[in-house]
Scaffold this motif. Structure first.
Motif, PDB file in Angstrom:
ATOM      1  N   TYR A 538       0.849  -1.192   0.000  1.00 27.19           N
ATOM      2  CA  TYR A 538       0.000   0.000   0.000  1.00 27.19           C
ATOM      3  C   TYR A 538       0.885   1.242   0.000  1.00 27.19           C
ATOM      4  O   TYR A 538       2.024   1.222   0.480  1.00 27.19           O
ATOM      5  N   ARG A 539       0.337   2.341  -0.503  1.00 30.63           N
ATOM      6  CA  ARG A 539       1.099   3.584  -0.534  1.00 30.63           C
ATOM      7  C   ARG A 539       1.272   4.124   0.888  1.00 30.63           C
ATOM      8  O   ARG A 539       0.304   4.300   1.616  1.00 30.63           O
ATOM      9  N   ILE A 550       6.182  -0.916  14.567  1.00 32.11           N
ATOM     10  CA  ILE A 550       6.184   0.259  13.713  1.00 32.11           C
ATOM     11  C   ILE A 550       4.789   0.353  13.078  1.00 32.11           C
ATOM     12  O   ILE A 550       4.261  -0.630  12.531  1.00 32.11           O
ATOM     13  N   PHE A 551       4.148   1.510  13.215  1.00 33.23           N
ATOM     14  CA  PHE A 551       2.821   1.739  12.652  1.00 33.23           C
ATOM     15  C   PHE A 551       2.983   2.460  11.307  1.00 33.23           C
ATOM     16  O   PHE A 551       3.722   3.453  11.217  1.00 33.23           O
ATOM     17  N   ILE A 552       2.299   1.971  10.302  1.00 37.38           N
ATOM     18  CA  ILE A 552       2.380   2.546   8.955  1.00 37.38           C
ATOM     19  C   ILE A 552       0.994   3.027   8.567  1.00 37.38           C
ATOM     20  O   ILE A 552       0.022   2.262   8.582  1.00 37.38           O
ATOM     21  N   VAL A 559      -1.673   0.056   9.766  1.00 38.84           N
ATOM     22  CA  VAL A 559      -1.098  -1.276   9.953  1.00 38.84           C
ATOM     23  C   VAL A 559       0.020  -1.201  10.988  1.00 38.84           C
ATOM     24  O   VAL A 559       0.816  -0.253  10.991  1.00 38.84           O
ATOM     25  N   GLU A 560       0.072  -2.226  11.857  1.00 34.54           N
ATOM     26  CA  GLU A 560       1.147  -2.333  12.839  1.00 34.54           C
ATOM     27  C   GLU A 560       1.979  -3.569  12.517  1.00 34.54           C
ATOM     28  O   GLU A 560       1.447  -4.681  12.373  1.00 34.54           O
ATOM     29  N   ILE A 561       3.300  -3.378  12.415  1.00 34.57           N
ATOM     30  CA  ILE A 561       4.220  -4.472  12.118  1.00 34.57           C
ATOM     31  C   ILE A 561       5.120  -4.689  13.331  1.00 34.57           C
ATOM     32  O   ILE A 561       5.705  -3.738  13.865  1.00 34.57           O
ATOM     33  N   SER A 562       5.211  -5.941  13.783  1.00 35.30           N
ATOM     34  CA  SER A 562       6.085  -6.283  14.905  1.00 35.30           C
ATOM     35  C   SER A 562       6.616  -7.695  14.692  1.00 35.30           C
ATOM     36  O   SER A 562       6.321  -8.343  13.672  1.00 35.30           O
ATOM     37  N   GLU A 563       7.368  -8.199  15.670  1.00 33.01           N
ATOM     38  CA  GLU A 563       7.879  -9.571  15.575  1.00 33.01           C
ATOM     39  C   GLU A 563       6.754 -10.589  15.573  1.00 33.01           C
ATOM     40  O   GLU A 563       6.929 -11.715  15.091  1.00 33.01           O
ATOM     41  N   ASP A 564       5.598 -10.210  16.120  1.00 27.56           N
ATOM     42  CA  ASP A 564       4.463 -11.137  16.167  1.00 27.56           C
ATOM     43  C   ASP A 564       3.674 -11.169  14.867  1.00 27.56           C
ATOM     44  O   ASP A 564       2.720 -11.946  14.739  1.00 27.56           O
ATOM     45  N   GLY A 565       4.036 -10.295  13.910  1.00 25.80           N
ATOM     46  CA  GLY A 565       3.328 -10.294  12.644  1.00 25.80           C
ATOM     47  C   GLY A 565       2.745  -8.928  12.341  1.00 25.80           C
ATOM     48  O   GLY A 565       3.181  -7.898  12.856  1.00 25.80           O
ATOM     49  N   GLY A 570      -7.703  -0.859  11.072  1.00 26.83           N
ATOM     50  CA  GLY A 570      -8.788  -0.208  10.351  1.00 26.83           C
ATOM     51  C   GLY A 570      -8.392   1.179   9.882  1.00 26.83           C
ATOM     52  O   GLY A 570      -7.261   1.428   9.473  1.00 26.83           O
ATOM     53  N   ASN A 571      -9.350   2.091   9.972  1.00 26.64           N
ATOM     54  CA  ASN A 571      -9.069   3.469   9.541  1.00 26.64           C
ATOM     55  C   ASN A 571      -8.915   4.414  10.726  1.00 26.64           C
ATOM     56  O   ASN A 571      -9.269   5.587  10.649  1.00 26.64           O
ATOM     57  N   ARG A 572      -8.411   3.898  11.815  1.00 28.75           N
ATOM     58  CA  ARG A 572      -8.218   4.720  13.014  1.00 28.75           C
ATOM     59  C   ARG A 572      -7.148   5.783  12.759  1.00 28.75           C
ATOM     60  O   ARG A 572      -6.192   5.568  12.017  1.00 28.75           O
ATOM     61  N   ARG A 573      -7.308   6.935  13.423  1.00 26.41           N
ATOM     62  CA  ARG A 573      -6.332   8.015  13.345  1.00 26.41           C
ATOM     63  C   ARG A 573      -5.233   7.765  14.369  1.00 26.41           C
ATOM     64  O   ARG A 573      -5.460   7.219  15.447  1.00 26.41           O
ATOM     65  N   ILE A 574      -4.005   8.218  14.051  1.00 30.13           N
ATOM     66  CA  ILE A 574      -2.867   7.948  14.912  1.00 30.13           C
ATOM     67  C   ILE A 574      -2.022   9.203  15.067  1.00 30.13           C
ATOM     68  O   ILE A 574      -1.945  10.048  14.168  1.00 30.13           O
ATOM     69  N   SER A 575      -1.409   9.317  16.244  1.00 34.40           N
ATOM     70  CA  SER A 575      -0.419  10.367  16.468  1.00 34.40           C
ATOM     71  C   SER A 575       0.628   9.800  17.412  1.00 34.40           C
ATOM     72  O   SER A 575       0.325   9.002  18.290  1.00 34.40           O
ATOM     73  N   ARG A 576       1.885  10.239  17.213  1.00 36.27           N
ATOM     74  CA  ARG A 576       2.992   9.750  18.031  1.00 36.27           C
ATOM     75  C   ARG A 576       3.484  10.876  18.921  1.00 36.27           C
ATOM     76  O   ARG A 576       3.789  11.972  18.456  1.00 36.27           O
TER      77      ARG A 576
END
Length: 636
Positions: A538-539, A550-552, A559-565, A570-576
């Motif tokens: 995905y773009r 790491i959240f993309i 999408v969240e990528i980690s050692e667990d997969g 969904g379409n939730r909004r995110i801020s760090r």
């Protein structure tokens, strides 16, 4: 065989003296005078005292007179336990009662069988008598303590002692605990120097009173109560302490030998003064009493000593601590009350549809559109300032002191506290970004500004810049050709590496993350070495590293990528934030610590449009035109 113990003699200048507790009760120059005194006084004196009282006869004169006096005492039924040439010690213990543990004297023990003219013969007969009559034959004569007391509790060597009881010890040492009231105990170690000694405990009353009343009274370090107070104490030396909050403590060492009084007068201490300031209106609780309500600043006078302080405010974590204050001390304390993670601090309705917002302090928002800029304190509901914007405003940002309005060929710096105070910097070009005194324009020039004077200090020509960030004396830029550069402002040294196709970068936890449309690179911030790589079908719009994940963010998908997969959000909004990640949407809020992975989930009915992070809090704009402030893990 038993042993006879010697002890030092005492010279009396050819006189005879009979001692009671080392006090002479009968003194005579010769046998006749002493006999007369004994007949007149001795029987009456002895009838008034305890049968365990030690009596000592001391004489320095002819041995015949010494023996005659011995005979007078033995005839009265007294038993000798110590003898030398000039000293005879006699225990007033009737012959049939000498030993409690079962020795029966009977008729076998007559005074004349013990008293002979020769000292060596007396010693021999005495030892033989003990060996013959004791149930066990000791190799050494044990020492004996005779106790006398009333109205107290006595425990010696772990055994409760009664009045008149006898204790035997081969060591000659006894450890006792004595209580006059059944609650407080005195420790007393006894050392027996003679084969038999009389141990007497006396109790006296101490009346403690004075000003102010209610002071704590301690005896030998143990608290007894509050004055006025009447205490029963064992005779001897005691340390009396009196103290009360707000007064100077006193300590005295007293000899308690009779009923007595201890009257005190405590000096009042000068109060300490403490100034408190808070980041928002708060309540102050001192020693369990709420003394201040809804104040941002307050000054309290507190008595010297220890105080328990609690600071409270709605939706904030309580601050509790102990203050130890000295007399006359002055102290200033500034307290920042942090929010409860994930909870709402306030909700604000935007005054007009389509307005943008920018947090410039925890409770202050800059609200703007293409025509005007309004600065408001949301918590206090106060208007700080309002200015009309010149036409053609391209972007608004902020640093620690200014709001920055970017126009073509001009940069306007507005004072946050009063937006009507402003400075401007003119240049030729279209501004791209501004951060802490560094301005980039579309043609690749980079300017260093003096914000106070509104002047350009120096200019550096680079490729056209897409993104810029200043961090710890370094400037990081990414240009339109994928050139990632780092400029050291101290040495003006420049390091660049090319990453074609990459258009954005982020810095988190000391690492660089650069982004292309379908790839993310994690890099060393110093060497630009690639440490990890992620690809996406995905773009990619943005990346948010957090701990081991790491959240993309992609169009319509998180999408969240980690050692667990891989996990979809969904379409939730995110801020760090600095230490946490904030997710909102799909009817809930998720707050996760990037340090230890702690996660909090809350239900939420809010439908978000975007999220901004500032001051360890998250500001959410909703579709119905409201701004909601949520606390992060360390939100202000």
């Amino acid at each position: 065989m038993c042993e006879i113990y010697d002890f030092n003699t005492r010279e009396m200048d050819d006189r005879v003296a009979l001692f009671l507790w080392d006090v002479p009760i009968l003194i005579a120059q010769n046998r006749e005078d002493l006999s007369k005194l004994m007949e007149e006084k001795l029987d009456g004196i002895l009838s008034e005292i305890s049968p365990a009282t030690p009596v000592r006869l001391i004489y320095d004169g002819p041995s015949e007179l010494f023996k005659a006096v011995e005979g007078d005492l033995v005839e009265r039924g007294f038993f000798p336990y110590k003898r030398s040439r000039i000293t005879l010690s006699i225990s007033i213990k009737r012959i049939g009662e000498f030993m409690k543990f079962g020795l029966s004297m009977g008729e076998k023990m007559r005074a004349e069988s013990l008293w002979v003219s020769e000292y060596s013969r007396w010693e021999k007969d005495f030892c033989e008598f003990l060996d013959e009559n004791l149930h066990t034959t000791p190799r050494k004569l044990r020492k004996m303590a005779l106790f006398s007391f009333k109205g107290i509790d006595v425990i010696c060597d772990g055994v409760k002692i009664e009045d008149g009881e006898v204790m035997w010890t081969e060591e000659g040492k006894i450890s006792c605990e004595i209580s006059t009231d059944g609650k407080h105990w005195f420790k007393k170690d006894l050392v027996l120097h003679l084969p038999a000694e009389f141990i007497r405990f006396e109790v006296h009353e101490l009346d403690v009173k004075g000003e102010p009343e209610g002071a704590i009274v301690r005896i030998d370090g143990e608290e007894y109560g509050r004055a006025p107070l009447k205490l029963k104490l064992l005779d001897g030396i005691h340390t009396v302490e009196v103290e009360k909050d707000g007064y100077e403590k006193i300590s005295r060492t007293l000899y308690i030998g009779s009923n007595s009084e201890f009257e005190y007068s405590l000096k009042r201490l000068e109060n300490a003064k403490v100034k408190f300031s808070f980041n928002l209106p708060a309540d102050v609780v001192v020693d369990g009493i709420r003394v201040v309500e809804k104040a941002e600043k307050t000054e309290l006078e507190l008595e010297p000593g220890e105080h328990r302080i609690k600071i409270e405010a709605p939706r904030r974590r309580k601050e509790e601590f102990t203050l130890n204050l000295r007399e006359g001390e002055k102290r200033e304390i500034n307290i920042v009350l942090k929010g409860i993670p994930g909870k709402i601090d306030w909700i604000f309705d935007l005054p007009e549809e389509g307005m943008n917002y920018l947090p410039i302090s925890p409770d202050v928002l800059a609200l703007y559109d293409s025509k005007k800029l309004v600065v408001m304190n949301i918590r206090k509901k106060e208007l700080i300032g309002k200015v009309d914007l010149p036409s053609g405003a391209l972007r608004i940002s902020s640093d620690s002191k200014h709001l920055i309005v970017m126009l073509k060929n001009r940069l306007i710096l507005l004072n946050m506290k009063d937006p009507n105070e402003k400075a401007h910097v003119d240049f030729n070009g279209i501004p791209v970004s501004y951060h802490d005194g560094i301005l980039t324009v579309s043609d690749g020039r980079l300017f260093r500004l003096n914000q106070r004077l509104g002047k350009i200090l120096w200019t550096k020509k680079m490729n056209p810049i897409l993104q810029m960030r200043k961090l710890d004396g370094m400037i990081f830029t990414l240009d339109v050709f994928g050139g990632l550069c780092r400029l050291d402002l101290r040495t003006m040294s420049l390091k660049c590496e090319r990453f074609p196709g990459f258009f954005k970068f982020s810095i988190f936890d000391g690492f660089l993350y650069i982004i292309s449309s379908h790839e993310i690179l994690k890099m060393d911030i110093g060497s630009f070495d690639i440490l990890e790589r992620w690809r996406s079908r995905y773009r990619i719009e943005e990346v948010y590293p957090c701990g081991d994940s790491i959240f993309i963010s992609t169009p319509g998908r998180l999408v969240e990528i980690s050692e667990d997969g891989v996990v979809g959000h969904g379409n939730r909004r995110i801020s760090r934030g600095e230490d946490d990640i904030f997710l909102i949407g799909d009817g809930r809020i998720t707050l996760r610590s990037c340090q230890d992975g702690e996660t909090m989930d809350f239900e939420s009915e809010y439908d978000p449009v975007d999220v901004k992070e500032a001051f360890d809090s998250f500001y959410v704009r909703t579709k119905d035109g409201r701004i909601i402030k949520f606390f992060g893990m360390n939100g202000l």
